[in-house]
Design an enzyme around this catalytic site. Structure first.
Site, PDB file in Angstrom:
ATOM      1  N   TYR A  55      40.301  -7.867 -33.516  1.00 11.78           N
ATOM      2  CA  TYR A  55      40.336  -8.248 -32.378  1.00 11.78           C
ATOM      3  C   TYR A  55      41.460  -9.294 -31.572  1.00 11.78           C
ATOM      4  O   TYR A  55      42.012  -9.294 -30.536  1.00 11.78           O
ATOM      5  CB  TYR A  55      39.045  -8.919 -31.678  1.00 11.78           C
ATOM      6  CG  TYR A  55      37.986  -7.839 -31.588  1.00 11.78           C
ATOM      7  CD1 TYR A  55      38.146  -7.248 -30.306  1.00 11.78           C
ATOM      8  CD2 TYR A  55      37.233  -7.480 -32.461  1.00 11.78           C
ATOM      9  CE1 TYR A  55      37.004  -6.150 -30.152  1.00 11.78           C
ATOM     10  CE2 TYR A  55      36.077  -6.643 -32.275  1.00 11.78           C
ATOM     11  CZ  TYR A  55      35.837  -5.986 -31.174  1.00 11.78           C
ATOM     12  OH  TYR A  55      35.156  -4.994 -31.169  1.00 11.78           O
ATOM     13  N   GLY A  57      45.115 -10.030 -31.142  1.00 10.42           N
ATOM     14  CA  GLY A  57      46.229  -9.298 -30.739  1.00 10.42           C
ATOM     15  C   GLY A  57      45.909  -8.386 -29.754  1.00 10.42           C
ATOM     16  O   GLY A  57      44.947  -8.330 -28.996  1.00 10.42           O
ATOM     17  N   GLY A  59      44.379  -4.915 -28.017  1.00 13.29           N
ATOM     18  CA  GLY A  59      43.387  -4.194 -28.216  1.00 13.29           C
ATOM     19  C   GLY A  59      41.992  -4.696 -28.914  1.00 13.29           C
ATOM     20  O   GLY A  59      41.964  -6.146 -28.924  1.00 13.29           O
ATOM     21  N   HIS A  75      37.116 -14.169 -26.652  1.00 16.60           N
ATOM     22  CA  HIS A  75      38.197 -14.209 -25.559  1.00 16.60           C
ATOM     23  C   HIS A  75      38.796 -13.093 -25.097  1.00 16.60           C
ATOM     24  O   HIS A  75      38.766 -13.215 -23.768  1.00 16.60           O
ATOM     25  CB  HIS A  75      39.413 -14.688 -26.663  1.00 16.60           C
ATOM     26  CG  HIS A  75      40.703 -15.135 -25.599  1.00 16.60           C
ATOM     27  ND1 HIS A  75      41.881 -14.404 -25.388  1.00 16.60           N
ATOM     28  CD2 HIS A  75      41.026 -16.161 -24.726  1.00 16.60           C
ATOM     29  CE1 HIS A  75      42.501 -14.957 -24.455  1.00 16.60           C
ATOM     30  NE2 HIS A  75      41.976 -16.068 -24.147  1.00 16.60           N
ATOM     31  N   ASP A  76      38.842 -11.676 -25.582  1.00 18.54           N
ATOM     32  CA  ASP A  76      38.947 -10.649 -24.998  1.00 18.54           C
ATOM     33  C   ASP A  76      37.864 -10.270 -23.973  1.00 18.54           C
ATOM     34  O   ASP A  76      38.009  -9.827 -22.821  1.00 18.54           O
ATOM     35  CB  ASP A  76      38.660  -9.428 -25.901  1.00 18.54           C
ATOM     36  CG  ASP A  76      40.106  -9.431 -26.824  1.00 18.54           C
ATOM     37  OD1 ASP A  76      40.969 -10.283 -26.693  1.00 18.54           O
ATOM     38  OD2 ASP A  76      40.241  -8.468 -27.762  1.00 18.54           O
ATOM     39  N   ASP A 126      40.876 -19.599 -22.183  1.00 20.18           N
ATOM     40  CA  ASP A 126      41.609 -19.921 -23.332  1.00 20.18           C
ATOM     41  C   ASP A 126      41.640 -21.104 -23.939  1.00 20.18           C
ATOM     42  O   ASP A 126      41.809 -21.173 -25.202  1.00 20.18           O
ATOM     43  CB  ASP A 126      43.165 -20.069 -22.567  1.00 20.18           C
ATOM     44  CG  ASP A 126      43.704 -18.706 -22.035  1.00 20.18           C
ATOM     45  OD1 ASP A 126      43.203 -17.870 -22.325  1.00 20.18           O
ATOM     46  OD2 ASP A 126      44.839 -18.677 -21.469  1.00 20.18           O
TER      47      ASP A 126
END
Length: 152
Positions: A55, A57, A59, A75-76, A126
């Site tokens: 996860y 980076g 995608g 975070h994604d 973040d």
């Protein structure tokens, strides 16, 4: 002025800004990078997180390989939730383009009160991730892994 001269001048200016501890550049990914550096006391380069696990980076799929990779998945997912907010769902207002304000004082991150709803949400995504990264062990064997083998 020649393009090469402009690039050289830009590189010098960026270096001087970083060396002078001037607030981060006003681009969301630079803000996130600087939050990570604040939280981890600069102990790990931000690029080390760009191709880590399933996860970290661009995608993401499958099951996170470890605690740090779980930080990236969270975070994604947080950015995914931000995109659902009415305040964040118009062009150039999503998590990758919206600029927020925050403070880094003695490695403590604080999202400022002057952020609107979308900016506050993104800032907290973040901030939470940066703190998570700082607390998670970094396993070199999970850097640049075979995504087809480990992330299905």
């Amino acid at each position: 002025m020649y393009p090469a001269h402009l690039l050289g001048l830009l590189a010098v200016c960026v270096s001087l800004l970083g060396a002078a501890s001037i607030p981060p550049l006003p681009l969301n990914l630079y803000q996130f990078k600087n939050m990570i550096q604040c939280a981890n006391h600069g102990s790990r380069m931000t690029l080390d997180y760009m191709d880590y696990g399933c996860y970290c980076g661009t995608g993401g799929s499958g099951t996170p390989v470890d605690e740090l990779d779980r930080c990236c998945k969270i975070h994604d997912d947080c950015y995914g939730e931000a995109e659902k907010l009415p305040a964040c769902n118009y062009m150039l207002s999503g998590p990758y383009y919206n600029l927020y304000t925050y403070d880094c004082v003695e490695h403590q991150l604080t999202c400022k009160d002057n952020n609107d709803e979308c900016k506050a949400f993104i800032c907290n995504c973040d901030r939470t991730a940066a703190i998570c990264f700082a607390g998670a062990p970094y396993n070199k064997e999970n850097y640049n892994i075979d995504l087809n083998k480990h992330c299905q």
